[in-house]
Design an enzyme around this catalytic site. Structure first.
Site, short mmCIF file in Angstrom:
data_model
loop_
_atom_site.label_atom_id
_atom_site.label_comp_id
_atom_site.label_asym_id
_atom_site.label_seq_id
_atom_site.Cartn_x
_atom_site.Cartn_y
_atom_site.Cartn_z
N CYS A 55 61.36 -26.53 -46.27
CA CYS A 55 60.64 -26.73 -45.02
C CYS A 55 59.17 -26.34 -45.18
O CYS A 55 58.87 -25.22 -45.60
CB CYS A 55 61.29 -25.91 -43.90
SG CYS A 55 60.51 -26.15 -42.29
N ASP A 112 61.02 -40.49 -50.19
CA ASP A 112 60.69 -41.92 -50.18
C ASP A 112 61.89 -42.82 -50.41
O ASP A 112 61.80 -43.86 -51.08
CB ASP A 112 59.60 -42.23 -51.21
CG ASP A 112 58.26 -41.60 -50.86
OD1 ASP A 112 58.12 -41.11 -49.73
OD2 ASP A 112 57.37 -41.57 -51.73
N MET A 118 67.39 -32.22 -40.51
CA MET A 118 66.11 -32.39 -39.83
C MET A 118 66.20 -31.81 -38.42
O MET A 118 67.08 -32.20 -37.65
CB MET A 118 65.72 -33.86 -39.78
CG MET A 118 65.43 -34.46 -41.16
SD MET A 118 65.02 -36.20 -41.05
CE MET A 118 66.64 -36.86 -40.68
#
EC number: 1.3.1.-
Length: 354
Positions: A85, A189, A1
């Protein structure tokens, strides 16, 4: 990230549990041209192993050159290619989650990367596709197998979903069935160890990839380690323990950047993630997020009600980016022909970090 998984944060997470901790996204052009900022981002702490670099690129020749530099100069032990991305400055050039739509181009990039890597393992991360009308993950998975990749990670969202909605874990199961030859990792998630266990049981995937779930939660990796070893123990830190972790994180950033000002400023974005769910007044939150030095940050952390227990469900759930995009920014005519392997001259970004 981008802006998160630097050497400081990787060190903090590695202290919590086992796993493979990947660098921020590095542009292949920046590496091939030996851009000083890019070279500084390929920074690993002594003893950090395995060293994993994530690369972004759209030109097979440049990707191959960058991977060869990593392999020949011993800069890392593993190369991960980012085709997931969704940010506009990447997709509008045909990169990231836009690229797998061009199957021949994807194949050329993977082939060049594997050839340049020598004995280093090469993996890739991707999304389901651009949108529900342009799904690519099954084709991309088969191409990855054919070109010799060691593993694939699938984020169960399309590019247009960005980080909104619910991740499609069933797509991960379908990919696992389609490419049994190599490990398939699931992403999307995973906010707790229990989420990871549910994903592996539901999809049959070989492991999980954690993104936003570790924001402000480096101890998630301790929970994952325990869960996959069948242990029931879970981290439930008090606010005092969270504050101590925040201080250590800031100190590691200062050490990483070699500048107290830079490190403390960079830490500011982490404050809200660490404090999610805890009862901390707006004034103190603001003071923590605007501290200009380590001493000032430590003074504000000392004001936290240290005995406040872990808030339970209030601390769980999404952190970081969220929301669905109206459209994916793509090069003109990108969707006209999936068999087109041409790339524009300005497709390669020269600055790393996503």
């Amino acid at each position: 990230m981008a802006g998160v998984t630097n050497a400081a944060f990787r060190a903090l997470c590695r202290e919590q549990g086992g796993g493979l901790y990947v660098s921020e996204m590095i542009t292949t052009r920046g590496l091939a041209e030996r851009n000083p900022k890019t070279l500084a981002m390929i920074r690993f702490q002594p003893g950090e192993t395995p060293r994993s670099v994530q690369l972004y690129g759209v030109d097979p020749d440049v990707v191959g050159k960058a991977v060869r530099i990593i392999a020949e100069e011993g800069l890392a032990d593993h190369v991960d290619l980012n085709f997931g991305c969704p940010v506009p400055k990447v997709t509008r050039r045909g990169g990231g989650s836009a690229l797998p739509y061009k199957r021949p181009l994807l194949r050329r990039i993977l082939r060049a990367a594997v050839a340049g890597a020598g004995t280093l393992p090469v993996t890739m991360k991707m999304r389901k596709g651009i949108d529900d009308d342009h799904l690519t993950y099954l084709d991309a998975g088969r191409i990855a197998v054919q070109e010799g990749l060691s593993a694939i990670a699938l984020h169960g969202r399309t590019a247009v979903q960005h980080y909104g909605g619910t991740a499609d874990w069933d797509a991960i199961a379908r990919l696992k069935e389609a490419v049994p030859e190599i490990p398939v990792l699931g992403n999307g998630d995973i906010w707790s160890a229990e989420d990871a266990i549910r994903m592996t049981r539901r999809t049959g995937c070989d492991g999980v990839v954690v993104g936003r779930g570790c924001l402000g939660r480096p101890w998630l990796f301790r929970d994952l380690d325990n869960a996959f070893r069948g242990r029931a123990e879970r981290a439930r830190p008090s606010l005092g323990e969270v504050g101590a972790t925040m201080a250590r994180h800031a100190e590691l950033l200062v050490e990483c950047f070699g500048s107290e000002t830079h490190g403390v400023l960079d830490f500011r974005k982490h404050v809200g993630w660490y404090l999610k769910g805890f009862e901390v007044g707006a004034g103190l939150r603001r003071d923590l997020a605007t501290a200009g030095s380590l001493d000032e940050l430590r003074d504000h952390l000392a004001r936290l009600p240290s005995g406040q227990p872990w808030p339970g469900e209030a601390a769980d759930g999404p952190r970081g980016k969220s929301g669905v995009r109206e459209r994916v920014h793509l090069p003109d005519g990108w969707l006209d022909d999936p068999g087109d392997a041409e790339i524009s001259r300005d497709a390669e970004l020269d600055t790393s970090g996503g």
